[in-house]
Design a protein around this motif. Structure first.
Motif, mmCIF file in Angstrom:
data_model
loop_
_atom_site.group_PDB
_atom_site.id
_atom_site.type_symbol
_atom_site.label_atom_id
_atom_site.label_comp_id
_atom_site.label_asym_id
_atom_site.label_seq_id
_atom_site.Cartn_x
_atom_site.Cartn_y
_atom_site.Cartn_z
ATOM 1 N N ALA A 152 -6.735 -1.583 7.605
ATOM 2 C CA ALA A 152 -8.199 -1.564 7.527
ATOM 3 C C ALA A 152 -8.767 -2.627 6.589
ATOM 4 O O ALA A 152 -9.988 -2.731 6.440
ATOM 5 C CB ALA A 152 -8.671 -0.183 7.065
ATOM 6 N N ALA A 153 -7.912 -3.403 5.972
ATOM 7 C CA ALA A 153 -8.352 -4.306 4.903
ATOM 8 C C ALA A 153 -9.365 -5.352 5.355
ATOM 9 O O ALA A 153 -10.209 -5.790 4.559
ATOM 10 C CB ALA A 153 -7.144 -4.998 4.280
ATOM 11 N N ASP A 154 -9.319 -5.752 6.618
ATOM 12 C CA ASP A 154 -10.237 -6.795 7.075
ATOM 13 C C ASP A 154 -11.643 -6.280 7.339
ATOM 14 O O ASP A 154 -12.570 -7.071 7.515
ATOM 15 C CB ASP A 154 -9.688 -7.478 8.328
ATOM 16 N N ARG A 155 -11.823 -4.970 7.334
ATOM 17 C CA ARG A 155 -13.146 -4.404 7.602
ATOM 18 C C ARG A 155 -13.647 -3.464 6.504
ATOM 19 O O ARG A 155 -14.774 -2.956 6.586
ATOM 20 C CB ARG A 155 -13.146 -3.660 8.948
ATOM 21 N N ASP A 156 -12.819 -3.214 5.511
ATOM 22 C CA ASP A 156 -13.198 -2.274 4.450
ATOM 23 C C ASP A 156 -12.758 -2.829 3.103
ATOM 24 O O ASP A 156 -11.569 -3.088 2.896
ATOM 25 C CB ASP A 156 -12.558 -0.903 4.700
ATOM 26 N N ARG A 157 -13.707 -3.025 2.198
ATOM 27 C CA ARG A 157 -13.397 -3.661 0.921
ATOM 28 C C ARG A 157 -12.523 -2.776 0.042
ATOM 29 O O ARG A 157 -11.704 -3.291 -0.747
ATOM 30 C CB ARG A 157 -14.707 -3.990 0.205
ATOM 31 N N ILE A 158 -12.673 -1.454 0.137
ATOM 32 C CA ILE A 158 -11.833 -0.569 -0.658
ATOM 33 C C ILE A 158 -10.397 -0.623 -0.162
ATOM 34 O O ILE A 158 -9.453 -0.691 -0.958
ATOM 35 C CB ILE A 158 -12.387 0.865 -0.641
ATOM 36 N N ALA A 159 -10.207 -0.614 1.153
ATOM 37 C CA ALA A 159 -8.865 -0.761 1.703
ATOM 38 C C ALA A 159 -8.263 -2.094 1.268
ATOM 39 O O ALA A 159 -7.074 -2.173 0.921
ATOM 40 C CB ALA A 159 -8.908 -0.664 3.224
ATOM 41 N N CYS A 160 -9.056 -3.134 1.271
ATOM 42 C CA CYS A 160 -8.596 -4.459 0.848
ATOM 43 C C CYS A 160 -8.115 -4.423 -0.599
ATOM 44 O O CYS A 160 -7.130 -5.086 -0.952
ATOM 45 C CB CYS A 160 -9.723 -5.472 1.019
ATOM 46 N N ALA A 161 -8.791 -3.643 -1.437
ATOM 47 C CA ALA A 161 -8.385 -3.543 -2.842
ATOM 48 C C ALA A 161 -6.958 -3.040 -2.968
ATOM 49 O O ALA A 161 -6.199 -3.489 -3.839
ATOM 50 C CB ALA A 161 -9.341 -2.626 -3.596
ATOM 51 N N TYR A 162 -6.583 -2.117 -2.105
ATOM 52 C CA TYR A 162 -5.238 -1.542 -2.174
ATOM 53 C C TYR A 162 -4.158 -2.583 -1.896
ATOM 54 O O TYR A 162 -3.052 -2.496 -2.444
ATOM 55 C CB TYR A 162 -5.112 -0.390 -1.183
ATOM 56 N N VAL A 163 -4.441 -3.539 -1.047
ATOM 57 C CA VAL A 163 -3.410 -4.513 -0.672
ATOM 58 C C VAL A 163 -3.500 -5.806 -1.496
ATOM 59 O O VAL A 163 -2.637 -6.670 -1.368
ATOM 60 C CB VAL A 163 -3.459 -4.838 0.836
ATOM 61 N N THR A 164 -4.517 -5.926 -2.345
ATOM 62 C CA THR A 164 -4.651 -7.115 -3.196
ATOM 63 C C THR A 164 -4.474 -6.778 -4.673
ATOM 64 O O THR A 164 -4.741 -7.636 -5.527
ATOM 65 C CB THR A 164 -6.027 -7.773 -3.003
ATOM 66 N N GLY A 165 -4.028 -5.567 -4.970
ATOM 67 C CA GLY A 165 -3.885 -5.190 -6.370
ATOM 68 C C GLY A 165 -5.206 -5.069 -7.096
ATOM 69 O O GLY A 165 -5.290 -5.343 -8.297
ATOM 70 N N PHE A 166 -6.252 -4.666 -6.355
ATOM 71 C CA PHE A 166 -7.597 -4.504 -6.916
ATOM 72 C C PHE A 166 -8.144 -5.835 -7.441
ATOM 73 O O PHE A 166 -8.819 -5.895 -8.461
ATOM 74 C CB PHE A 166 -7.605 -3.441 -8.018
ATOM 75 N N GLU A 167 -7.873 -6.893 -6.700
ATOM 76 C CA GLU A 167 -8.278 -8.226 -7.112
ATOM 77 C C GLU A 167 -9.783 -8.315 -7.364
ATOM 78 O O GLU A 167 -10.220 -9.013 -8.305
ATOM 79 C CB GLU A 167 -7.861 -9.249 -6.045
ATOM 80 N N ASP A 168 -10.593 -7.628 -6.563
ATOM 81 C CA ASP A 168 -12.046 -7.712 -6.738
ATOM 82 C C ASP A 168 -12.479 -7.215 -8.112
ATOM 83 O O ASP A 168 -13.440 -7.740 -8.691
ATOM 84 C CB ASP A 168 -12.773 -6.921 -5.649
ATOM 85 N N LEU A 169 -11.798 -6.205 -8.642
ATOM 86 C CA LEU A 169 -12.134 -5.723 -9.977
ATOM 87 C C LEU A 169 -11.848 -6.789 -11.024
ATOM 88 O O LEU A 169 -12.667 -7.031 -11.920
ATOM 89 C CB LEU A 169 -11.326 -4.456 -10.306
ATOM 90 N N PHE A 170 -10.691 -7.427 -10.894
ATOM 91 C CA PHE A 170 -10.257 -8.358 -11.926
ATOM 92 C C PHE A 170 -10.891 -9.743 -11.800
ATOM 93 O O PHE A 170 -11.001 -10.467 -12.793
ATOM 94 C CB PHE A 170 -8.731 -8.466 -11.907
ATOM 95 N N SER A 171 -11.303 -10.124 -10.595
ATOM 96 C CA SER A 171 -11.880 -11.454 -10.423
ATOM 97 C C SER A 171 -13.403 -11.446 -10.330
ATOM 98 O O SER A 171 -14.040 -12.488 -10.540
ATOM 99 C CB SER A 171 -11.310 -12.118 -9.164
ATOM 100 N N THR A 172 -14.002 -10.302 -10.010
ATOM 101 C CA THR A 172 -15.459 -10.218 -9.876
ATOM 102 C C THR A 172 -16.068 -9.218 -10.846
ATOM 103 O O THR A 172 -16.935 -9.567 -11.648
ATOM 104 C CB THR A 172 -15.859 -9.849 -8.437
ATOM 105 N N GLY A 173 -15.624 -7.972 -10.808
ATOM 106 C CA GLY A 173 -16.251 -6.924 -11.605
ATOM 107 C C GLY A 173 -16.095 -7.091 -13.104
ATOM 108 O O GLY A 173 -17.094 -7.120 -13.846
ATOM 109 N N LEU A 174 -14.862 -7.199 -13.572
ATOM 110 C CA LEU A 174 -14.635 -7.312 -15.015
ATOM 111 C C LEU A 174 -15.217 -8.608 -15.596
ATOM 112 O O LEU A 174 -15.815 -8.569 -16.679
ATOM 113 C CB LEU A 174 -13.144 -7.190 -15.320
ATOM 114 N N PRO A 175 -15.088 -9.763 -14.909
ATOM 115 C CA PRO A 175 -15.753 -10.962 -15.440
ATOM 116 C C PRO A 175 -17.274 -10.822 -15.510
ATOM 117 O O PRO A 175 -17.900 -11.308 -16.461
ATOM 118 C CB PRO A 175 -15.336 -12.058 -14.458
#
Length: 275
Positions: A152-175
């Motif tokens: 589901a990663a290509d259509r759901d950002r939360i699913a994508c987080a699971y397969v990218t090691g929560f990259e969005d948190l570390f590259s977007t949210g925390l910065p």
């Protein structure tokens, strides 16, 4: 990290996010989508225990927390939050470098996690879920939770987080949170900065499911424009509330961006405790 520290960090993140003006979502400045701030306050308190159950697997944490939430408020207020925060809670409990441990937690997700997570999703009944050819939540899963999320990663950002090691948190949210702190933003406006970073950075998955990818992309562009025009240090309530009102009148709820905002605040608190 001990259970109460993790639970307190989770509750604080949920409450902090509700204080912030996040266009399109429920917050102290305005309710919406037939939900009130009190629904989310109750959900945060009641889901904290199951989410931090010592030794529990990720899927079990999500299911128990959704069950507690559903029994109390009768609707889905926090499925996305729980799907993001459960792996973080498990990683914090295990100890060590949070990001490294999180990677191991995600890699270890199995079919039992999928069974419980799918049951939680069915119980929460999020809007616009649709159907999938493989790993559809209405059927008993035959694969691991990580494999289902990858599908589901290509259509759901939360699913994508699971397969990218929560990259969005570390590259977007925390910065974004760190930039808000460095600028000296009022603590009540820092979650707004994080929310706008997600809203402007990616098409919101919840909006895309309910209203289509084109509307989600249009929202992203509008959020990017507004974020470039306002100064959060000036506490721009009026323009953000106007944006909020327009979105709610159209029935648009960028819930995925709000979920990532809570997860970012939770992650930041866990990192601070571990330092």
């Amino acid at each position: 990290m001990d259970r109460e520290t993790i639970a307190a960090a989770y509750r604080a993140a949920c409450h902090e996010e509700l204080r912030a003006l996040k266009p399109g979502n429920v917050h102290d400045f305005a309710a919406g989508h037939r939900m009130a701030v009190s629904d989310f306050e109750t959900s945060a308190v009641l889901s904290a225990g199951p989410l931090t159950e010592p030794g529990a697997r990720v899927g079990a944490r999500v299911l128990a927390a959704v069950e507690a939430t559903r029994a109390a408020v009768g609707q889905n207020t926090n499925l996305g939050i729980l799907l993001l925060c459960a792996p973080l809670a498990a990683a914090a409990e295990a100890g060590g470098d949070l990001r490294g441990t999180l990677t191991r937690v995600l890699a270890g997700l199995d079919r039992a996690d999928a069974v419980d997570a799918f049951a939680a999703i069915r119980l929460a009944a999020p809007g616009g879920l649709g159907t999938a050819e493989r790993h559809d939540v209405v059927r008993e899963p035959q694969a691991t939770l990580l494999a289902a999320m990858a599908e589901a990663a290509d259509r759901d950002r939360i699913a994508c987080a699971y397969v990218t090691g929560f990259e969005d948190l570390f590259s977007t949210g925390l910065p974004a949170l760190e930039r808000a702190r460095a600028r000296g933003l009022d603590p009540a406006w820092r979650p707004t900065a994080v929310h706008l970073a997600f809203l402007a950075g990616f098409p919101d998955s919840h909006v895309a499911r309910r209203h289509g990818p084109a509307r989600a992309e249009a929202l992203r562009l509008e959020a990017a424009r507004i974020a470039g025009e306002i100064d959060l240090a000036a506490r721009p309530v009026e323009p953000l509330l106007a944006f909020d009102t327009r979105l709610k009148a159209e029935g648009i709820n960028p819930g995925t961006s709000a979920d990532f905002t809570v997860a970012t605040l939770f992650c930041a608190r866990l990192l601070a405790h571990a330092a």
